[in-house]
Enzyme design. Structure first.
Site, PDB file in Angstrom:
ATOM      1  CB  SER A 141      21.530 -23.884  -6.802  1.00 25.26           C
ATOM      2  OG  SER A 141      20.532 -23.158  -6.132  1.00 25.26           O
ATOM      3  CD  GLU A 372      15.795 -13.936 -13.811  1.00 28.14           C
ATOM      4  OE1 GLU A 372      16.791 -13.240 -14.016  1.00 28.14           O
ATOM      5  OE2 GLU A 372      14.717 -13.786 -14.414  1.00 28.14           O
TER       6      GLU A 372
HETATM    7  N1  CAA Z   1      28.839 -14.683 -15.513  1.00 24.55           N
HETATM    8  C1  CAA Z   1      29.578 -15.117 -16.558  1.00 24.55           C
HETATM    9  N2  CAA Z   1      30.214 -16.316 -16.569  1.00 24.55           N
HETATM   10  C2  CAA Z   1      30.061 -17.085 -15.482  1.00 24.55           C
HETATM   11  C3  CAA Z   1      29.297 -16.697 -14.374  1.00 24.55           C
HETATM   12  C4  CAA Z   1      28.678 -15.435 -14.411  1.00 24.55           C
HETATM   13  N3  CAA Z   1      27.935 -14.983 -13.405  1.00 24.55           N
HETATM   14  N4  CAA Z   1      29.344 -17.684 -13.454  1.00 24.55           N
HETATM   15  C5  CAA Z   1      30.105 -18.653 -13.949  1.00 24.55           C
HETATM   16  N5  CAA Z   1      30.541 -18.288 -15.194  1.00 24.55           N
HETATM   17  C6  CAA Z   1      31.416 -19.057 -16.074  1.00 24.55           C
HETATM   18  C7  CAA Z   1      32.755 -19.295 -15.393  1.00 24.55           C
HETATM   19  O1  CAA Z   1      33.656 -18.237 -15.677  1.00 24.55           O
HETATM   20  C8  CAA Z   1      33.203 -20.594 -16.015  1.00 24.55           C
HETATM   21  O2  CAA Z   1      33.768 -20.368 -17.298  1.00 24.55           O
HETATM   22  P1  CAA Z   1      35.264 -20.890 -17.669  1.00 24.55           P
HETATM   23  O3  CAA Z   1      35.233 -22.371 -17.592  1.00 24.55           O
HETATM   24  O4  CAA Z   1      35.503 -20.367 -19.038  1.00 24.55           O
HETATM   25  O5  CAA Z   1      36.160 -20.304 -16.630  1.00 24.55           O
HETATM   26  C9  CAA Z   1      31.902 -21.343 -16.242  1.00 24.55           C
HETATM   27  O6  CAA Z   1      30.861 -20.353 -16.284  1.00 24.55           O
HETATM   28  C10 CAA Z   1      31.587 -22.343 -15.158  1.00 24.55           C
HETATM   29  O7  CAA Z   1      31.608 -21.653 -13.944  1.00 24.55           O
HETATM   30  P2  CAA Z   1      31.817 -22.338 -12.540  1.00 24.55           P
HETATM   31  O8  CAA Z   1      32.951 -23.314 -12.623  1.00 24.55           O
HETATM   32  O9  CAA Z   1      31.891 -21.245 -11.550  1.00 24.55           O
HETATM   33  O10 CAA Z   1      30.469 -23.172 -12.385  1.00 24.55           O
HETATM   34  P3  CAA Z   1      29.848 -23.757 -11.077  1.00 24.55           P
HETATM   35  O11 CAA Z   1      29.119 -24.964 -11.498  1.00 24.55           O
HETATM   36  O12 CAA Z   1      30.860 -23.892  -9.984  1.00 24.55           O
HETATM   37  O13 CAA Z   1      28.831 -22.637 -10.517  1.00 24.55           O
HETATM   38  C11 CAA Z   1      27.022 -21.082 -10.524  1.00 24.55           C
HETATM   39  C12 CAA Z   1      28.155 -21.767 -11.284  1.00 24.55           C
HETATM   40  C13 CAA Z   1      27.423 -19.643 -10.310  1.00 24.55           C
HETATM   41  C14 CAA Z   1      26.673 -21.704  -9.194  1.00 24.55           C
HETATM   42  C15 CAA Z   1      25.858 -21.236 -11.501  1.00 24.55           C
HETATM   43  O14 CAA Z   1      25.533 -22.596 -11.658  1.00 24.55           O
HETATM   44  C16 CAA Z   1      24.632 -20.449 -11.137  1.00 24.55           C
HETATM   45  O15 CAA Z   1      24.580 -19.242 -11.351  1.00 24.55           O
HETATM   46  N6  CAA Z   1      23.594 -21.137 -10.623  1.00 24.55           N
HETATM   47  C17 CAA Z   1      22.293 -20.538 -10.429  1.00 24.55           C
HETATM   48  C18 CAA Z   1      21.441 -20.757 -11.639  1.00 24.55           C
HETATM   49  C19 CAA Z   1      20.314 -19.801 -11.741  1.00 24.55           C
HETATM   50  O16 CAA Z   1      20.457 -18.604 -11.532  1.00 24.55           O
HETATM   51  N7  CAA Z   1      19.147 -20.321 -12.151  1.00 24.55           N
HETATM   52  C20 CAA Z   1      18.021 -19.507 -12.372  1.00 24.55           C
HETATM   53  C21 CAA Z   1      17.071 -20.191 -13.297  1.00 24.55           C
HETATM   54  S1  CAA Z   1      16.368 -19.147 -14.480  1.00 24.55           S
HETATM   55  C22 CAA Z   1      14.999 -18.438 -13.761  1.00 24.55           C
HETATM   56  O17 CAA Z   1      14.800 -18.471 -12.586  1.00 24.55           O
HETATM   57  C23 CAA Z   1      14.176 -17.718 -14.730  1.00 24.55           C
HETATM   58  C24 CAA Z   1      12.761 -17.474 -14.370  1.00 24.55           C
HETATM   59  O18 CAA Z   1      11.901 -18.221 -14.762  1.00 24.55           O
HETATM   60  C25 CAA Z   1      12.380 -16.239 -13.680  1.00 24.55           C
END
Ligand code: CAA
Length: 388
Positions: A141, A372
């Protein structure tokens, strides 16, 4: 803007093209996937001949432009196909989803022309399949906590680290790998690379023995001083985290459609079974206890479908779809878990054995609340979008 204003722009009738995609994917699922689905689940093996056929039928590069070997279709077509295929075999649909949404889409949008010619074309035609390598032992995550490093060594990068739970880990030929180049810069120091299997130092590790989606292969991947040429970095230096997040936004629509399909598949089996199975002198569908279950299952599935279609439509219209994708995945995955559990209950003892399929749907449903982005991460994404 009124909260639900986007719905007013939605066309609820499927076009002829969308109906054709639905029929083609339904035929493929019934004729090719259904016959061996229980065996593949038991043996934890996906038949390469089926992947080849999915490629030939255009299911592996649906949204890729025709000049790069894809079907040039919209996201709605993709979710329709995902639903039909997931009704029967969620292992097939996760292979398809990762290749379409997490690998081909990202390369098409953010790759340069050379990368598209070299990698996107074979991926879109299905002659090879891809993997998306973000998760790590300590970065699930919390995706910014990447421990994999890609040190700049002039004309190439040196990649070191471990990736976990990688769908298509063994069967893929091309991997998109997320790694830190400048750890001191936080998420702005992360890059995404195209890494070919067979590169020295790139080892496929342990295969996971999973609860569900058992026929799809999920592996640990290890990188030790793997040389990746500079040309294989996607986008500018430091673009990797944005690349991963942006790609996952679309991926979440695919997984929402998978969840919808798992729920629909279990529901269709339950509806049929309830009309055939008799207790107390009549089909169980005539007992109100079962009718109430069927009604609620159908209603929740319809609601999930609206959310999934809405997210797909927004993406196709070039509008912001981050919140809609997260809502669709959050809701559809919960519906999948609930509906499949009810499906097993309706089937009673028969539901608990493999022959009747619904226990597999129940096991397959669980992962849609995890990969995801877990349901908790989807809530976080939705809240951030609501509050910004
Ligand atoms: N879309 C676009 N940009 C995004 C975004 C999104 N959904 N979420 C964050 N960002 C950008 C932010 O705008 C920020 O950019 P800036 O610095 O330019 O403003 C940057 O990314 C960092 O964002 P945060 O400060 O919000 O980061 P965070 O660490 O606080 O949290 C999170 C981010 C949303 C929790 C993220 O880590 C996340 O989505 N985690 C889950 C990961 C995930 O989905 N993993 C799945 C693995 S893949 C998989 O499962 C594939 C498979 O095999 C089936």
């Amino acid at each position: 803007m009124p909260y639900n204003s986007v719905l007013s722009g939605m066309d609820f009738d499927l076009s002829e093209e969308h109906v054709a995609v639905q029929e083609a994917s339904r035929d493929f699922a019934q004729n090719d996937l259904l016959p061996g689905v229980i065996t593949r689940d038991n043996e934890q093996k996906f038949d390469p001949a089926l992947i080849k056929k999915m490629g030939e039928l255009g299911f592996l590069g649906m949204m890729v432009k025709p000049e790069y070997g894809g079907g040039g279709m919209d996201t709605l077509s993709y979710v329709i196909a995902m639903e039909e295929i997931s009704k029967v075999d969620a292992s097939a649909s996760v292979i398809m989803s990762v290749n379409n949404s997490l690998v081909c889409w990202g390369l098409q949008i953010y790759g340069n022309e050379d990368q598209k010619q070299k990698y996107l074309v074979p991926l879109a035609t299905g002659s090879v399949i891809g993997a998306f390598c973000l998760s790590e032992p300590e970065a699930g995550s919390d995706a910014t906590s990447q421990h994999t490093t890609a040190i700049d060594a002039g004309d190439h990068y040196l990649l070191n680290g471990t990736k976990n739970w990688i769908t298509n880990g063994n069967s893929s030929s091309i991997c998109l790998v997320i790694a830190h180049t400048h750890p001191e810069k936080g998420h702005k120091g992360i890059n995404a690379f195209i890494v070919e299997k067979g590169t020295e130092g790139f080892v496929v590790g342990k295969k996971e023995d999973k609860m569900g989606i058992r026929a799809s292969d999920t592996h640990t991947l290890m990188f030790t001083d793997v040389k990746v040429s500079r040309e294989n970095r996607i986008g500018d230096d430091g673009f990797g985290f944005k690349f991963a997040m942006s790609t996952l936004n679309g991926g979440r629509i695919g997984i929402a459609a998978q969840a919808l399909g798992i729920a629909s598949g279990a529901f269709e089996l339950s509806l049929k079974y309830a009309q055939e199975r008799k207790t107390f002198g009549k089909p169980i569908s005539e007992h109100q206890a079962i009718q109430f279950k069927l009604s609620e299952m159908a209603t929740r599935i319809e609601a999930a479908r609206l959310l999934v279609y809405k997210a797909a439509r927004l993406k196709d219209q070039g509008k912001d779809y981050i919140k809609a994708a997260a809502m669709a995945k959050l809701y559809a995955s919960d519906v999948a878990m609930w509906v499949t559990t009810e499906a097993v209950q309706i089937h009673g003892g028969y539901g608990y054995v493999k022959e009747y399929h619904v226990e597999r749907h129940m096991r397959d449903a669980k992962i849609t609340q995890i990969y995801e982005g877990t349901s908790e991460i989807q809530k976080l994404v939705i809240a951030r979008e609501l509050l910004k």
